[in-house]
Design a protein around this motif. Structure first.
Motif, PDB file in Angstrom:
ATOM      1  N   ALA A   1      -7.597   4.854  18.523  1.00 47.70           N
ATOM      2  CA  ALA A   1      -8.043   5.966  17.674  1.00 47.70           C
ATOM      3  C   ALA A   1      -6.857   6.716  17.071  1.00 47.70           C
ATOM      4  CB  ALA A   1      -8.915   6.923  18.495  1.00 47.70           C
ATOM      5  N   THR A   2      -5.794   6.857  17.854  1.00 44.85           N
ATOM      6  CA  THR A   2      -4.601   7.571  17.391  1.00 44.85           C
ATOM      7  C   THR A   2      -3.403   6.642  17.485  1.00 44.85           C
ATOM      8  OG1 THR A   2      -5.506   9.659  18.199  1.00 44.85           O
ATOM      9  CG2 THR A   2      -3.149   9.599  17.698  1.00 44.85           C
ATOM     10  N   ALA A   3      -2.719   6.461  16.362  1.00 48.04           N
ATOM     11  CA  ALA A   3      -1.574   5.552  16.341  1.00 48.04           C
ATOM     12  C   ALA A   3      -0.439   6.119  17.182  1.00 48.04           C
ATOM     13  CB  ALA A   3      -1.104   5.334  14.909  1.00 48.04           C
ATOM     14  N   PRO A   4       0.219   5.283  18.011  1.00 45.36           N
ATOM     15  CA  PRO A   4       1.347   5.779  18.816  1.00 45.36           C
ATOM     16  C   PRO A   4       2.586   6.073  17.987  1.00 45.36           C
ATOM     17  CG  PRO A   4       1.050   3.424  19.133  1.00 45.36           C
ATOM     18  CD  PRO A   4      -0.107   3.876  18.293  1.00 45.36           C
TER      19      PRO A   4
ATOM     20  N   TYR B   1      -2.488  -5.141   7.616  1.00 42.68           N
ATOM     21  CA  TYR B   1      -3.035  -4.790   8.923  1.00 42.68           C
ATOM     22  C   TYR B   1      -1.868  -4.419   9.843  1.00 42.68           C
ATOM     23  CZ  TYR B   1      -7.061  -7.248   6.975  1.00 42.68           C
ATOM     24  OH  TYR B   1      -8.091  -7.658   6.167  1.00 42.68           O
ATOM     25  N   ALA B   2      -1.885  -3.184  10.367  1.00 44.56           N
ATOM     26  CA  ALA B   2      -0.825  -2.707  11.257  1.00 44.56           C
ATOM     27  C   ALA B   2      -1.270  -2.863  12.706  1.00 44.56           C
ATOM     28  CB  ALA B   2      -0.494  -1.246  10.961  1.00 44.56           C
ATOM     29  N   TYR B   3      -0.342  -3.368  13.554  1.00 43.50           N
ATOM     30  CA  TYR B   3      -0.626  -3.609  14.974  1.00 43.50           C
ATOM     31  C   TYR B   3       0.418  -2.889  15.821  1.00 43.50           C
ATOM     32  CZ  TYR B   3      -3.292  -7.541  13.000  1.00 43.50           C
ATOM     33  OH  TYR B   3      -4.142  -8.325  12.270  1.00 43.50           O
ATOM     34  N   ASP B   4       0.015  -2.541  17.015  1.00 39.78           N
ATOM     35  CA  ASP B   4       0.943  -1.976  17.999  1.00 39.78           C
ATOM     36  C   ASP B   4       0.568  -2.527  19.366  1.00 39.78           C
ATOM     37  OD1 ASP B   4       2.518  -0.183  19.703  1.00 39.78           O
ATOM     38  OD2 ASP B   4       2.780   0.967  17.871  1.00 39.78           O
TER      39      ASP B   4
ATOM     40  N   GLU C   1      -4.025   0.440  12.039  1.00 36.93           N
ATOM     41  CA  GLU C   1      -4.374   0.945  10.720  1.00 36.93           C
ATOM     42  C   GLU C   1      -4.537  -0.226   9.762  1.00 36.93           C
ATOM     43  OE1 GLU C   1      -5.955   3.033   8.643  1.00 36.93           O
ATOM     44  OE2 GLU C   1      -4.777   4.624   9.617  1.00 36.93           O
ATOM     45  N   VAL C   2      -5.313   0.005   8.697  1.00 34.56           N
ATOM     46  CA  VAL C   2      -5.474  -0.950   7.599  1.00 34.56           C
ATOM     47  C   VAL C   2      -5.025  -0.253   6.324  1.00 34.56           C
ATOM     48  CG1 VAL C   2      -7.074  -2.384   6.293  1.00 34.56           C
ATOM     49  CG2 VAL C   2      -7.369  -2.138   8.764  1.00 34.56           C
TER      50      VAL C   2
ATOM     51  N   SER D   1      -3.705  -2.810  -0.938  1.00 40.91           N
ATOM     52  CA  SER D   1      -2.632  -3.649  -1.470  1.00 40.91           C
ATOM     53  C   SER D   1      -1.435  -2.837  -1.937  1.00 40.91           C
ATOM     54  CB  SER D   1      -3.159  -4.501  -2.622  1.00 40.91           C
ATOM     55  OG  SER D   1      -3.666  -3.666  -3.663  1.00 40.91           O
ATOM     56  N   TYR D   2      -1.616  -1.506  -2.152  1.00 42.05           N
ATOM     57  CA  TYR D   2      -0.514  -0.649  -2.581  1.00 42.05           C
ATOM     58  C   TYR D   2       0.228  -0.017  -1.404  1.00 42.05           C
ATOM     59  CZ  TYR D   2      -2.515  -1.059  -7.254  1.00 42.05           C
ATOM     60  OH  TYR D   2      -2.976  -1.553  -8.438  1.00 42.05           O
ATOM     61  N   GLY D   3      -0.276  -0.201  -0.199  1.00 38.44           N
ATOM     62  CA  GLY D   3       0.366   0.397   0.963  1.00 38.44           C
ATOM     63  C   GLY D   3      -0.187   1.746   1.348  1.00 38.44           C
ATOM     64  N   ARG D   4      -1.391   2.091   0.873  1.00 35.52           N
ATOM     65  CA  ARG D   4      -2.021   3.352   1.236  1.00 35.52           C
ATOM     66  C   ARG D   4      -3.039   3.120   2.357  1.00 35.52           C
ATOM     67  NH1 ARG D   4      -3.757   4.490  -4.909  1.00 35.52           N
ATOM     68  NH2 ARG D   4      -4.711   2.472  -4.387  1.00 35.52           N
ATOM     69  N   PRO D   5      -3.134   4.032   3.321  1.00 33.94           N
ATOM     70  CA  PRO D   5      -4.113   3.861   4.410  1.00 33.94           C
ATOM     71  C   PRO D   5      -5.529   3.727   3.854  1.00 33.94           C
ATOM     72  CG  PRO D   5      -2.560   5.610   4.948  1.00 33.94           C
ATOM     73  CD  PRO D   5      -2.290   5.237   3.529  1.00 33.94           C
ATOM     74  N   TYR D   6      -6.225   2.720   4.354  1.00 26.38           N
ATOM     75  CA  TYR D   6      -7.601   2.428   3.910  1.00 26.38           C
ATOM     76  C   TYR D   6      -8.526   2.762   5.081  1.00 26.38           C
ATOM     77  CZ  TYR D   6     -11.603  -0.160   2.030  1.00 26.38           C
ATOM     78  OH  TYR D   6     -12.847  -0.508   1.563  1.00 26.38           O
ATOM     79  N   ARG D   7      -9.084   4.000   5.048  1.00 27.88           N
ATOM     80  CA  ARG D   7      -9.830   4.500   6.197  1.00 27.88           C
ATOM     81  C   ARG D   7     -11.218   3.873   6.303  1.00 27.88           C
ATOM     82  NH1 ARG D   7      -5.609   6.692   8.840  1.00 27.88           N
ATOM     83  NH2 ARG D   7      -4.463   8.163   7.534  1.00 27.88           N
ATOM     84  N   ASN D   8     -11.756   3.336   5.223  1.00 32.11           N
ATOM     85  CA  ASN D   8     -13.143   2.871   5.216  1.00 32.11           C
ATOM     86  C   ASN D   8     -13.264   1.370   5.479  1.00 32.11           C
ATOM     87  OD1 ASN D   8     -14.034   5.490   4.554  1.00 32.11           O
ATOM     88  ND2 ASN D   8     -13.675   5.118   2.374  1.00 32.11           N
TER      89      ASN D   8
END
Length: 638
Positions: A82-85, A160-163, A169-170, A173-180
């Motif tokens: 839910a919260t990115a580290p 797609y960002a992984y930790d 986070e997703v 294509s421009y590098g902006r967070p896609y919340r939906n």
């Protein structure tokens, strides 16, 4: 690059990528430590990157694309946080920085992954980027230098960002967070992560091969386009720009930026040196296959149809010309009729021409659709052949991996056994050292206890000797007092002897004898008392020494009870001192009693002597004149 839609790499049972990763990191760390012993000042690096192979200049084989996202094998649902580290933009910015460090340099090497040949870049710090071609464009995987999990995967639509293996986070294509983002993106993220780990394993353990210069020349702009798009978005996106400005002040980022600047300069120089090789490389080979055959067949059919249509038009033209010639030989009416016929024939020809043109266009569309279907069929056939090759390659790779896994397992078991032996030896050495230290501590404690016991025994002995010296001094004083009393008695007898010589001599002799006996008795009694006291003291000292020896032995056997034993010994010493004080007091009392008894005896002897003298005087007065005194039975005349 470009492989089978269903191909995967299986890891040996009991092992994961991190096991091999740790082995490689350990070897690398050892090499770095050995190299650090002879370091020199760093100079600008102008050679090839650390992991690069020379580009292949020959004509490359036909390319095989990687499967699209929906064609990848299904994967278990990915874990989401839910919260990115980390800050949200740190993931995509790290991928941008890594791509910027690689600049426009060609890939370092490629590998055969299920018939596909993905491109691999490796930085000097151990970061990786893997790029593969899909039916819809490229797909990129970014890895940090300390993990086999990717921190970012980018396709043509999303990033797609992984930790630590979890979806954070997703981005669009421009590098902006896609919340939906929805279930489709979550499913793709799971499949991408599963493929990314196997690609990383293959990039590290599969046979490295040189990338083809012609393939890089053909796809270079496609690979560099996302990087340019991100660079433009950084200037427009205030949140991303603020994050970069904030991070620029951090010492860790500054150190990393220096490393990336050095990497970028090296790769730009490397790319410039390879530019002539890339430009002169042979173009890719194109297999004719069924697609080319279908295209040739369609072209032959179209040519045949055009020839038939031309023959039909030529025959109709010949007929019209014959009719016109016949009408020309006739009269005016026939000529007008011929002209009308010619006009009608021209109109018919124009209609037929337009109809033929429409038919040709329709036929061309049909041929185009047929060609498209033929191309699709050829592509399916090619993909099926690629899958068959991939399955064969996968089976061969699985066999190699199984053999490698067995070899790694044996090596790991041997290393584990050696480590266990080393640990057991170290534990035994530590146990031996601990026992030796414990024994030494016990010996030191026993030595200290013995020293304390000896010191206590010496103090007790000194106290006993002091008490004995005090008793001897008291006895000597008593003896001197007895001598003084004897001298006083002698003087008294001398005075009495002057009055009655014989009685005085007899009384003196009796007194001396009585005194001698009394003295002897007193002396013997004192000696007996002293001997008894000495024996009691010796017995007590022996008993105390035995107790102290037993206490010391018991203290040596029971190291844990040393404090209690020491307390007991102190109590015993205090009791011994109290007992010695009591004995000394008793000895003084006995000496005083002996002195009083001696004084009483001396007084009794003096009184007896006076009584004897008085009896003698009375006897002398009673007899009178020349009567001799009565004979003393105790002193007959000689």
């Amino acid at each position: 690059m470009f492989g089978d839609p269903t191909g995967t790499v299986k890891l040996p049972e009991g092992f994961d990528i991190m096991t091999y990763r740790r082995v490689l990191l350990t070897a690398a760390a050892t090499s770095l430590m050995l190299a650090a012993c002879n370091q020199k000042p760093a100079a600008p690096v102008t050679g090839a990157p650390i992991a690069s192979l020379p580009l292949a200049e020959a004509a490359p084989p036909p390319e095989v694309v990687a499967p699209a996202a929906d064609q990848l094998p299904p994967a278990p649902p990915i874990r989401r946080v839910a919260t990115a580290p980390r800050p949200v933009y740190s993931y995509i910015d790290a991928a941008y920085e890594l791509g910027d460090a690689f600049a426009d340099s060609p890939p370092d090497y490629t590998i055969d992954y299920d018939g596909e040949r993905p491109w691999v870049w490796r930085s000097g710090g151990g970061e990786y980027r893997v790029v593969e071609q899909t039916p819809y464009g490229i797909r990129e995987y970014f890895y940090r230098g300390d993990s086999d999990y990717p921190f970012l995967i980018r396709d043509t639509d999303y990033s797609y960002a992984y930790d630590d293996g979890a979806l954070v986070e997703v981005f669009d294509s421009y590098g902006r967070p896609y919340r939906n983002y929805g279930p489709t993106q979550i499913d793709y993220a799971s499949r991408y992560l599963n493929r990314a780990r196997r690609l990383y394993y293959a990039a590290l353990h599969e046979q490295r091969q040189a990338a083809y210069a012609a393939n890089w020349r053909e796809h270079r702009d496609v690979v560099l386009a996302p990087q340019r798009q991100w660079a433009a978005e950084q200037q427009r996106n205030d949140d991303w720009r603020r994050w970069r400005e904030q991070r620029a002040t951090q010492p860790q980022f500054q150190t990393r930026q220096v490393s990336f600047d050095r990497e970028r300069a090296q790769r730009q120089a490397y790319a410039a040196r390879l530019a002539p090789v890339i430009a002169a490389a042979a173009p890719p080979r194109r297999e004719p296959g069924r697609q080319a055959q279908a295209q040739a067949q369609a072209q032959a059919q179209a040519q045949a149809q055009r020839q038939v249509q031309e023959a039909a038009r030529a025959q109709a033209q010949a007929q019209r010309q014959a009719q016109i010639a016949t009408a020309a030989r006739s009269g005016p009416d026939q000529q007008r009729a011929a002209q009308q016929l010619a006009a009608q024939a021209g109109a018919r020809d124009e209609g037929r021409r337009q109809q033929a043109q429409a038919q040709a266009q329709a036929q061309a569309e049909v041929q185009a659709r047929a060609q498209q279907r033929a191309e699709a069929q050829a592509q399916r056939i090619q993909n099926q052949a690629g899958r068959q090759r991939a399955e064969q390659a996968q089976a061969a790779r699985a066999e190699r991996e199984r053999q490698q896994g067995q070899a790694h397992e044996q090596q790991a078991l041997q290393a584990q056994a050696k480590a266990q032996r080393d640990v057991a030896r170290q534990q035994a050495e530590r146990a031996t050292a601990d026992r030796a230290a414990h024994a030494q501590q016990q010996a030191q404690a026993q030595a200290r206890d013995q020293q304390r016991a000896q010191a206590q025994a010496q103090r007790a002995q000194a106290q006993r000797e002091q008490a004995q010296r005090g008793q001897a001094q008291q006895a000597q004083a008593a003896h001197e007092r007895r001598q003084q009393a004897a001298q006083a008695q002698a003087q008294a007898r001398d005075q009495q002897r002057a009055q009655a010589a014989q009685q005085r001599d007899a009384a003196r002799q009796q007194a001396q004898q009585a005194q001698g006996r009394e003295q002897q008795q007193a002396q013997r009694a004192a000696e007996r008392q002293q001997a008894q006291a000495a024996r009691q003291q010796a017995q007590q000292a022996q008993a105390q020494q035995r107790q102290e020896a037993q206490a010391a032995a018991e203290h040596g056997r029971q190291a844990a009870a040393r404090a209690q034993q020491a307390q007991a010994e102190r109590q015993q010493a205090q009791q011994a001192q109290a007992q010695q004080r009591e004995q000394a007091q008793a000895a003084r009392q006995q000496a005083q009693q002996a002195q009083a008894q001696q004084r009483q005896q001396a007084q009794a002897a003096a009184e007896h002597a006076r009584q004897a003298a008085a009896h003698a005087q009375q006897a002398a007065r009673g007899q009178g004149g020349g009567k001799p005194p009565p004979k003393d039975k105790d002193h007959p005349e000689k």
